[in-house]
Motif scaffolding. Sequence first.
Motif, PDB file in Angstrom:
ATOM      1  N   ALA A  67     -16.907 -84.686   9.877  1.00  0.00           N
ATOM      2  CA  ALA A  67     -16.194 -85.340  10.981  1.00  0.00           C
ATOM      3  C   ALA A  67     -15.240 -86.404  10.448  1.00  0.00           C
ATOM      4  N   TYR A  68     -15.665 -87.157   9.437  1.00  0.00           N
ATOM      5  CA  TYR A  68     -14.808 -88.183   8.819  1.00  0.00           C
ATOM      6  C   TYR A  68     -13.592 -87.529   8.158  1.00  0.00           C
ATOM      7  N   LEU A  69     -13.797 -86.452   7.425  1.00  0.00           N
ATOM      8  CA  LEU A  69     -12.677 -85.760   6.783  1.00  0.00           C
ATOM      9  C   LEU A  69     -11.687 -85.228   7.821  1.00  0.00           C
ATOM     10  N   LYS A  70     -12.196 -84.676   8.902  1.00  0.00           N
ATOM     11  CA  LYS A  70     -11.318 -84.189   9.969  1.00  0.00           C
ATOM     12  C   LYS A  70     -10.541 -85.335  10.601  1.00  0.00           C
ATOM     13  N   ARG A  71     -11.224 -86.470  10.780  1.00  0.00           N
ATOM     14  CA  ARG A  71     -10.554 -87.645  11.352  1.00  0.00           C
ATOM     15  C   ARG A  71      -9.464 -88.157  10.410  1.00  0.00           C
ATOM     16  N   LEU A  72      -9.698 -88.104   9.105  1.00  0.00           N
ATOM     17  CA  LEU A  72      -8.669 -88.491   8.135  1.00  0.00           C
ATOM     18  C   LEU A  72      -7.423 -87.624   8.288  1.00  0.00           C
ATOM     19  N   VAL A  73      -7.617 -86.318   8.367  1.00  0.00           N
ATOM     20  CA  VAL A  73      -6.484 -85.396   8.498  1.00  0.00           C
ATOM     21  C   VAL A  73      -5.737 -85.648   9.801  1.00  0.00           C
ATOM     22  N   GLU A  74      -6.472 -85.758  10.901  1.00  0.00           N
ATOM     23  CA  GLU A  74      -5.844 -86.002  12.198  1.00  0.00           C
ATOM     24  C   GLU A  74      -5.075 -87.317  12.204  1.00  0.00           C
ATOM     25  N   THR A  75      -5.674 -88.351  11.637  1.00  0.00           N
ATOM     26  CA  THR A  75      -5.026 -89.662  11.599  1.00  0.00           C
ATOM     27  C   THR A  75      -3.742 -89.602  10.794  1.00  0.00           C
ATOM     28  N   TYR A  76      -3.772 -88.923   9.665  1.00  0.00           N
ATOM     29  CA  TYR A  76      -2.577 -88.820   8.822  1.00  0.00           C
ATOM     30  C   TYR A  76      -1.440 -88.144   9.584  1.00  0.00           C
ATOM     31  N   TYR A  77      -1.731 -87.012  10.223  1.00  0.00           N
ATOM     32  CA  TYR A  77      -0.677 -86.267  10.919  1.00  0.00           C
ATOM     33  C   TYR A  77      -0.228 -86.925  12.221  1.00  0.00           C
ATOM     34  N   GLU A  78      -1.141 -87.604  12.910  1.00  0.00           N
ATOM     35  CA  GLU A  78      -0.790 -88.204  14.197  1.00  0.00           C
ATOM     36  C   GLU A  78      -0.256 -89.629  14.077  1.00  0.00           C
ATOM     37  N   SER A  79      -0.715 -90.388  13.050  1.00  0.00           N
ATOM     38  CA  SER A  79      -0.370 -91.809  12.990  1.00  0.00           C
ATOM     39  C   SER A  79       0.286 -92.257  11.690  1.00  0.00           C
ATOM     40  N   ASP A  81       0.985 -92.740   7.308  1.00  0.00           N
ATOM     41  CA  ASP A  81       0.376 -93.265   6.084  1.00  0.00           C
ATOM     42  C   ASP A  81      -0.428 -94.542   6.280  1.00  0.00           C
ATOM     43  N   ALA A  82       0.119 -95.499   7.022  1.00  0.00           N
ATOM     44  CA  ALA A  82      -0.556 -96.798   7.167  1.00  0.00           C
ATOM     45  C   ALA A  82      -1.905 -96.638   7.865  1.00  0.00           C
ATOM     46  N   ALA A  83      -1.947 -95.876   8.934  1.00  0.00           N
ATOM     47  CA  ALA A  83      -3.203 -95.660   9.654  1.00  0.00           C
ATOM     48  C   ALA A  83      -4.195 -94.886   8.784  1.00  0.00           C
ATOM     49  N   PHE A  84      -3.698 -93.926   8.027  1.00  0.00           N
ATOM     50  CA  PHE A  84      -4.534 -93.157   7.117  1.00  0.00           C
ATOM     51  C   PHE A  84      -5.154 -94.070   6.057  1.00  0.00           C
ATOM     52  N   ALA A  85      -4.328 -94.927   5.448  1.00  0.00           N
ATOM     53  CA  ALA A  85      -4.816 -95.854   4.420  1.00  0.00           C
ATOM     54  C   ALA A  85      -5.853 -96.812   5.001  1.00  0.00           C
ATOM     55  N   ALA A  86      -5.639 -97.272   6.213  1.00  0.00           N
ATOM     56  CA  ALA A  86      -6.605 -98.170   6.851  1.00  0.00           C
ATOM     57  C   ALA A  86      -7.938 -97.460   7.085  1.00  0.00           C
ATOM     58  N   LEU A  87      -7.874 -96.196   7.467  1.00  0.00           N
ATOM     59  CA  LEU A  87      -9.087 -95.427   7.713  1.00  0.00           C
ATOM     60  C   LEU A  87      -9.861 -95.191   6.410  1.00  0.00           C
ATOM     61  N   LEU A  88      -9.149 -95.060   5.303  1.00  0.00           N
ATOM     62  CA  LEU A  88      -9.820 -94.896   4.008  1.00  0.00           C
ATOM     63  C   LEU A  88     -10.652 -96.119   3.650  1.00  0.00           C
ATOM     64  N   ASP A  89     -10.218 -97.297   4.091  1.00  0.00           N
ATOM     65  CA  ASP A  89     -10.933 -98.540   3.788  1.00  0.00           C
ATOM     66  C   ASP A  89     -12.032 -98.863   4.795  1.00  0.00           C
ATOM     67  N   GLU A  90     -12.173 -98.061   5.834  1.00  0.00           N
ATOM     68  CA  GLU A  90     -13.111 -98.359   6.914  1.00  0.00           C
ATOM     69  C   GLU A  90     -14.594 -98.169   6.579  1.00  0.00           C
ATOM     70  N   PRO A  91     -14.976 -97.118   5.851  1.00  0.00           N
ATOM     71  CA  PRO A  91     -16.413 -96.901   5.647  1.00  0.00           C
ATOM     72  C   PRO A  91     -17.103 -98.032   4.887  1.00  0.00           C
ATOM     73  N   GLU A  92     -18.309 -98.332   5.325  1.00  0.00           N
ATOM     74  CA  GLU A  92     -19.133 -99.332   4.656  1.00  0.00           C
ATOM     75  C   GLU A  92     -19.717 -98.719   3.383  1.00  0.00           C
ATOM     76  N   PRO A  93     -19.856 -99.520   2.314  1.00  0.00           N
ATOM     77  CA  PRO A  93     -20.474 -98.998   1.091  1.00  0.00           C
ATOM     78  C   PRO A  93     -21.834 -98.370   1.376  1.00  0.00           C
ATOM     79  N   MET A  94     -22.071 -97.255   0.753  1.00  0.00           N
ATOM     80  CA  MET A  94     -23.303 -96.475   0.827  1.00  0.00           C
ATOM     81  C   MET A  94     -23.487 -95.731   2.149  1.00  0.00           C
ATOM     82  N   SER A  95     -22.501 -95.755   3.045  1.00  0.00           N
ATOM     83  CA  SER A  95     -22.575 -94.944   4.259  1.00  0.00           C
ATOM     84  C   SER A  95     -22.233 -93.502   3.885  1.00  0.00           C
ATOM     85  N   PRO A  96     -22.596 -92.522   4.721  1.00  0.00           N
ATOM     86  CA  PRO A  96     -22.221 -91.144   4.407  1.00  0.00           C
ATOM     87  C   PRO A  96     -20.707 -90.969   4.205  1.00  0.00           C
TER      88      PRO A  96
END
Length: 103
Positions: A67-79, A81-96
């Motif tokens: 689901a996270y990978l799909k959200r990354l792809v959707e975010t990149y195409y819909e919003s 580079d900036a939104a994509f980069a922000a989403l890459l920094d969102e997960p907490e360490p050690m989360s899935p």
Amino acid sequence: MDYAFKIGAMTPQEERFACMMGNPHDKSAKIANVEAAVLFVQFEDGSTWGDDRAGKGMLAERPQKLAYLKRLVETYYESGDAAFAALLDEPEPMSPEFTVPLA
């Protein structure tokens, strides 16, 4: 590390990132020695090897990782580079999501 979403099989002697060592925010930490072992493998045909208990958690996290990978792809195409980069920094360490290999 779960490479279910990584393209291509590993070759003999190939090295891949396996796990984070220590606190990512503590820049003073020094790692002197590391030992690792393969506890569980699921092959392309779905068969497995190893400790089923070790693989249970990893297999249970796959839907969340996908689901996270799909959200990354959707975010990149819909919003873009900036939104994509922000989403890459969102997960907490050690989360899935944090443990999804992106490189």
